[in-house]
Each structure stands twice: as structure tokens, then as C-alpha cells.
Scaffold this motif. Structure first.
Motif, PDB file in Angstrom:
ATOM      1  N   MET A  37       8.445   8.197   0.254  1.00 31.22           N
ATOM      2  CA  MET A  37       8.801   9.588   0.511  1.00 31.22           C
ATOM      3  C   MET A  37       8.658  10.485  -0.717  1.00 31.22           C
ATOM      4  O   MET A  37       8.686  11.713  -0.599  1.00 31.22           O
ATOM      5  CB  MET A  37      10.240   9.671   1.038  1.00 31.22           C
ATOM      6  N   SER A  38       8.513   9.898  -1.883  1.00 31.22           N
ATOM      7  CA  SER A  38       8.377  10.697  -3.098  1.00 31.22           C
ATOM      8  C   SER A  38       6.971  11.298  -3.182  1.00 31.22           C
ATOM      9  O   SER A  38       6.013  10.742  -2.620  1.00 31.22           O
ATOM     10  CB  SER A  38       8.635   9.837  -4.333  1.00 31.22           C
ATOM     11  N   PRO A  39       6.812  12.429  -3.863  1.00 31.01           N
ATOM     12  CA  PRO A  39       5.499  13.100  -3.918  1.00 31.01           C
ATOM     13  C   PRO A  39       4.387  12.214  -4.477  1.00 31.01           C
ATOM     14  O   PRO A  39       3.243  12.289  -4.022  1.00 31.01           O
ATOM     15  CB  PRO A  39       5.755  14.302  -4.831  1.00 31.01           C
ATOM     16  N   GLN A  40       4.704  11.371  -5.468  1.00 34.43           N
ATOM     17  CA  GLN A  40       3.682  10.532  -6.088  1.00 34.43           C
ATOM     18  C   GLN A  40       3.600   9.136  -5.471  1.00 34.43           C
ATOM     19  O   GLN A  40       2.835   8.290  -5.927  1.00 34.43           O
ATOM     20  CB  GLN A  40       3.957  10.385  -7.596  1.00 34.43           C
ATOM     21  N   GLY A  41       4.389   8.907  -4.436  1.00 33.10           N
ATOM     22  CA  GLY A  41       4.466   7.576  -3.863  1.00 33.10           C
ATOM     23  C   GLY A  41       3.253   7.223  -3.020  1.00 33.10           C
ATOM     24  O   GLY A  41       2.358   8.043  -2.789  1.00 33.10           O
ATOM     25  N   MET A  77       9.064  -3.296   8.849  1.00 37.17           N
ATOM     26  CA  MET A  77       9.394  -1.882   8.776  1.00 37.17           C
ATOM     27  C   MET A  77       8.126  -1.140   8.385  1.00 37.17           C
ATOM     28  O   MET A  77       7.399  -1.579   7.491  1.00 37.17           O
ATOM     29  CB  MET A  77      10.483  -1.603   7.744  1.00 37.17           C
ATOM     30  N   VAL A  78       7.848  -0.037   9.065  1.00 36.71           N
ATOM     31  CA  VAL A  78       6.671   0.783   8.776  1.00 36.71           C
ATOM     32  C   VAL A  78       7.140   2.184   8.429  1.00 36.71           C
ATOM     33  O   VAL A  78       7.931   2.791   9.167  1.00 36.71           O
ATOM     34  CB  VAL A  78       5.707   0.818   9.974  1.00 36.71           C
ATOM     35  N   VAL A  79       6.659   2.693   7.312  1.00 35.66           N
ATOM     36  CA  VAL A  79       7.008   4.039   6.904  1.00 35.66           C
ATOM     37  C   VAL A  79       5.782   4.708   6.302  1.00 35.66           C
ATOM     38  O   VAL A  79       5.025   4.090   5.543  1.00 35.66           O
ATOM     39  CB  VAL A  79       8.195   4.030   5.897  1.00 35.66           C
ATOM     40  N   GLY A  80       5.532   5.947   6.704  1.00 37.08           N
ATOM     41  CA  GLY A  80       4.445   6.732   6.143  1.00 37.08           C
ATOM     42  C   GLY A  80       5.003   7.932   5.409  1.00 37.08           C
ATOM     43  O   GLY A  80       6.204   8.226   5.502  1.00 37.08           O
ATOM     44  N   LYS A  81       4.163   8.633   4.698  1.00 36.90           N
ATOM     45  CA  LYS A  81       4.604   9.816   3.980  1.00 36.90           C
ATOM     46  C   LYS A  81       5.257  10.794   4.946  1.00 36.90           C
ATOM     47  O   LYS A  81       4.629  11.275   5.885  1.00 36.90           O
ATOM     48  CB  LYS A  81       3.397  10.467   3.290  1.00 36.90           C
TER      49      LYS A  81
END
Length: 542
Positions: free
Chosen positions: A264-268, A283-287
Motif C-alpha cells: 500500500m505504500s507509494p514505493q511498494g 492472501m492477495v493484495v494489490g496497490k
């Protein structure tokens, strides 16, 4: 030489939805593991000379129990045992090995997403020849045998070298130590468009997988970094450790928060995923978007033809009863079967074997298909990467487009862990007494349409499973579900599932707990959760 050892039965060896799970000190009691393993063998017929698969998630006490199981299998008459190098086989990989090599069955040593270590959790599960967890008729027979067992048989031989691939003699039985990763990685490459995913990653799309110091590390390194070309280090916590590095290997927003915050961080990274102890959850997570397991099942089903292994479409979808109805809307649009089962992957086995369902999922971060007979964490992650590569859209764009087409099922699970067992049972008993009086009652703007204790009639074998969770359904498609979990090792875990269907796309950006607040309050009012459990809040919210 085969020894026959006298033993005394234990009365607490009833398998739950995923085998027998207890703390390590319980399993370390004299003959405790041996009693259960012998009870498995005593409950089976026709395995003489056949092949057994054994593997585990590498947690504490894994190696010791594997040595016991090998020697007991030899004493009981198996012809061969296939075991993963180092005692390692993820649960989906074990299922695949059973299926690929036509094994009679398998023993999987894991307590899934539960913590590992000298005082933490351990588990033993038996899988049948289709690669799936043993059905209730077998687990019931195993439990019945554990209550009366008085002897077990074991080979009096030196331990097998588990760390070197090769063939070993153990009495009259052959032990084959296999590469635990290759067969599974080859299967994934046959199902998904590795070329397209490789191009996606090569374009600068950053992928990170947190294996949580659990079993999927070697699998993820082989697939993501070696076969798909992700930079070294893309797989974090990749070495399986007996105590999971003091992690709680449960891939949710609490225990994988560091990964979530990074994405979730800008540079992540653009895409993050996590797996659990034995590799069957994800677990799946996108920006900018966490994907709920219920939505993940629905979106995979809706986009299944993106993957080569599913290019001809899917026959049907199966979900556990507490899982949201998002997949139901996909099945309706596709004109395919939709099956609602009790919690526990074993209930999907008959549907998969009969060709009624192709894709299955549970809200507890488990998704899978007919490629094995277990849920499969890395499979789900690779399916998402395949969909992203095919659609050339971000996770957030894919999810929001799905909601716009099908509506959004706001959904959350509240876990009250290690509740006093009597208090939890009392809560459920009181709820059952209320069921007949709830329909027609109004709680603010919510009016109860129906209430029941879910029962499942298997459409394949006709078996009936009762008392699988209490459902309170409201007019308009909202519902709350109450269920006691069978995956813990101490006290009781009360799970509350809360769901609201929202067809209006202008209302798809409400924070989930806010969208469900009135249902959560009504659930407490109906079940007296705070009063009966003594808890002001859930232990975990997902």
C-alpha cells in the motif's frame, strides 16, 4: 524386525475438519502419535504392497513423527512410501503427488495456519487416493479405533536419511525421498501462461510473496524467481523454520500486515501475496486493494478462461456456506452449477471427482480447483498473476470492474479465539432455541427472512451433514452466520460472518466495517456475544 507394542488408548483423538490437531506436548506423550497413526492404518483396507505419501510443513516435531510413520507403514505392509526431502511437502503438493503417482493415500503432518514450536501446534491428517482429506466415514472410523486401540506395530530399524533424494530400504518396504517442489512446479506451469506472467514481471511489474517462514518458500522461489524471472528476494521469509520464525503463519491482514503495508505504500510492489504454514491458503493484495477470499473465488471463476488450463471454461463453482455469495452471481451468469457446502475442503472432493465443480473456495483464505483435492495458495496467486497479465489491468481495476458488473458483497469475519468452551457451546445452544422465532422479527431496518442450522445433502453420494452453522438471513440479501471452528487446539473459536449485498456501484467505496455496522450490532443482539463470551471485541477481524 517388527515389534508389537502394547499401548493404552487416549480418548481425545477425534479428528476435526482437517485431521487431529493438538499442542506438541500432547503429541509427544507416550504412544500418542503412534496410536493415531496405527488407528489410521487399522481403519483402511487393501493397502498391502501399495504406495503411501508422507510429508509435512516442516513445523516442530515434523521429522520425529515422519520417522515413526515410516516404520509403522513398513510394519503394516505398505510396499512403498514417497516422502518429501527434509520431510517437506506442502499440502497441495502432497495431494498432487498422491494423484500423479496413483498412491493409495497419504499422511500430511501439519496444523495449517496455526503457530509452530515446542509448545505450539502439530497435526496429522489422512488423505485418500483422490488426494483429498478423508471423508467423515473414515475419520469417524479412525476416532472409534483410537478409543479402543491396545497395540501398534513398528519396525525396529534405524532412521531413514530424509535429506538426500533417493531410494532406501526399510524392512521389506521402499522409501523414496523425492524433490518436494518439482512435480508441483511442473503442474503449475501446465495450468498457467508462464510466458505471459514472465513478460508482465519483465515489464517492471513488481511481485512480492511472503512465505512466512513456512512451507511455500522453496516452491515460491522455484516458480516466481527461477521460472518466472522475478528478482532474487522477491520471495520473503523463504526458508521453512520449525517455529516459522516466531511468525503466526496465517496470511491475513493481521499476521501479514507488514506485507500489506508495503504494497500500500507509494514505493511498494504492485502485487503482494502471502501463504500459510502448509501452503494451502493465500492472501492477495494489490496497490490500493485487498482482495477478500470470497471476492477472489468469484473473480477467478469469472476470468478462468484467461488461464490455459481452464481455457474451455469451468463446469461449476463450489463454496463453503460461510463464504460470501459473490461466486453465486458468477455461476448464475455463466449458467453453471453452484454448490454450497459445509466448511472443510473434504466436502468439495465428491463434487470435483464427479465433474460438477471445477473451482472451489472458502472464506478462510483458501481457493483451489480440480487440479488437486486440497486448497492451494500458490495456485491462487499464479491465477491472479495470469489474469493481470491477460487483462493488462491492476488488481484494483479488476476488482472494481467485477463489482460494477456483479455488485459488491461487503463481507467480514470476526473471530473470537480461545473462548471458554462451555460458554461457546452455550451461545450456540441458545441460538438454536431461537431459530424458529426469528423469522419475521425486525431489528431496526433489518427484517429476518429466514433462520436455520445449515445442513448439507451431498448431491453425489447422498450423505447428510447437519449442524454446520447457524444462518440468519435478512430481506435484501444480507446475512449473519455463527459457527464454532474446528481448527484450533485450545478453547473454542467462535466465528461470526457478516455479509451485505450492494448492487449500486455508487455505494461500492464504503469502508467494510462501516457498511456492515448495523449487521454486526444485530448479530451481537441476537446471540449475546459480548455477554456470553466476556469479550468486548473480536480477537481478529478479516
Amino acid at each position: 524386525m517388527i515389534k508389537t507394542v502394547s499401548t493404552t488408548p487416549y480418548q481425545d483423538q477425534k479428528p476435526g475438519t482437517s485431521g487431529l490437531r493438538k499442542k506438541v506436548p500432547v503429541f509427544a506423550q507416550e504412544n500418542y502419535a503412534e496410536n493415531f497413526i496405527q488407528s489410521i492404518f487399522d481403519s483402511l483396507e487393501g493397502f498391502e504392497g501399495k504406495t503411501l505419501v508422507i510429508g509435512g510443513d516442516g513445523r516442530y516435531y515434523n521429522r520425529e513423527v515422519i520417522q515413526k510413520a515410516l516404520k509403522m507403514a513398513a510394519a503394516s505392509g505398505f510396499g512403498k512410501v514417497m516422502v518429501g526431502r527434509g520431510g517437506i511437502l506442502s499440502t497441495p503438493a502432497a495431494s498432487h503427488v498422491i494423484r500423479k503417482y496413483g498412491a493409495f493415500g497419504g499422511i500430511v503432518l501439519s496444523a495449517s495456519h496455526n503457530p509452530g514450536g515446542p509448545t505450539e501446534d502439530f497435526g496429522i491428517k489422512y488423505n485418500i487416493g483422490n488426494g483429498g482429506p478423508a471423508p467423515e466415514k473414515i475419520t469417524d472410523a479412525i476416532f472409534a479405533r483410537t478409543k479402543v486401540i491396545d497395540t501398534y506395530k513398528i519396525l525396529d530399524e534405524a532412521d531413514v536419511d530424509l535429506d538426500t533424494v533417493g531410494l532406501y530400504a526399510l524392512g521389506d518396504m521402499i522409501v523414496e525421498v523425492i524433490d518436494p517442489v518439482k512435480d508441483y512446479a511442473d503442474l503449475m506451469e501446465s495450468l498457467f501462461d508462464f510466458g505471459a506472467i514472465r513478460s508482465l514481471i519483465g515489464s517492471g511489474f513488481r511481485v512480492v510473496i511472503d512465505s512466512m517462514s513456512a512451507v511455500t518458500g522453496p516452491y515460491a522461489v522455484e516458480i516466481l524467481e527461477k521460472r518466472l524471472g522475478a528478482p532474487a528476494g522477491s520471495v520473503r521469509n523463504e526458508v521453512p523454520l520449525p517455529d516459522f520464525g516466531h511468525h503466526h503463519p496465517d496470511p491475513n491482514l493481521v499476521h501479514a500486515k507488514e506485507l500489506y503495508d508495503d504494497v500500500m505504500s507509494p514505493q511498494g510492489p504492485d502485487f503482494g501475496a502471502a501463504s500459510d504454514g502448509d501452503g494451502d491458503r493465500n492472501m492477495v493484495v494489490g496497490k490500493g486493494m485487498f482482495v477478500t477470499p470470497s471476492d477472489s473465488l468469484a473473480i477467478i471463476a469469472a476470468n478462468a478462461t484467461c488461464a490455459p488450463g481452464y481455457a474451455d471454461g469451468i463446469a461449476g463453482i463450489a463454496r463453503s456456506m460461510p463464504t460470501s455469495g459473490a461466486a453465486d452471481r458468477v455461476a448464475e451468469k455463466l449458467g453453471i452449477g453452484m454448490y454450497e457446502t459445509p466448511t472443510g475442503w473434504k466436502f468439495f472432493g465428491n463434487l470435483l471427482d464427479a465433474g460438477k465443480a471445477t473451482v472451489c473456495g472458502e472464506e478462510s483464505f483458501g481457493t483451489g480447483s480440480n487440479h488437486v483435492r486440497e486448497k492451494d495458495g500458490l495456485w491462487a496467486v499464479l491465477f491472479w498473476l495470469n489474469i493481470i497479465a491477460a487483462k493488462k489491468k491492476s488488481v484494483k481495476e479488476i476488482v472494481e470492474a467485477h463489482w460494477a458488473e456483479y455488485g459488491r458483497n461487503y463481507y467480514s469475519r470476526h473471530d473470537y479465539e480461545e473462548v471458554d468452551t462451555d460458554a461457546a457451546n452455550g451461545l450456540v445452544a441458545a441460538l438454536r432455541e431461537k431459530l424458529n422465532s426469528l423469522p419475521g422479527q425486525s431489528f431496526g431496518a433489518l427484517k429476518v427472512e429466514a433462520a436455520d442450522d445449515f445442513a448439507y445433502n451431498d448431491p453425489v453420494d447422498g450423505s447428510v451433514s447437519k449442524n454446520q452453522g447457524i444462518r440468519v438471513l435478512f430481506e435484501g440479501g444480507s446475512r449473519v452466520v455463527f459457527r464454532l471452528s474446528g481448527t484450533g487446539t485450545s478453547g473454542a473459536t467462535l466465528r461470526l460472518y457478516v455479509e451485505r449485498y450492494e448492487p449500486d456501484s455508487s455505494r461500492h467505496d464504503i469502508e467494510t466495517q462501516a457498511a456492515l455496522a448495523d449487521l454486526i450490532a444485530v448479530a451481537d443482539e441476537i446471540a449475546d456475544i459480548k455477554k456470553r463470551t466476556g469479550r468486548d471485541a473480536p480477537t481478529v477481524i478479516t
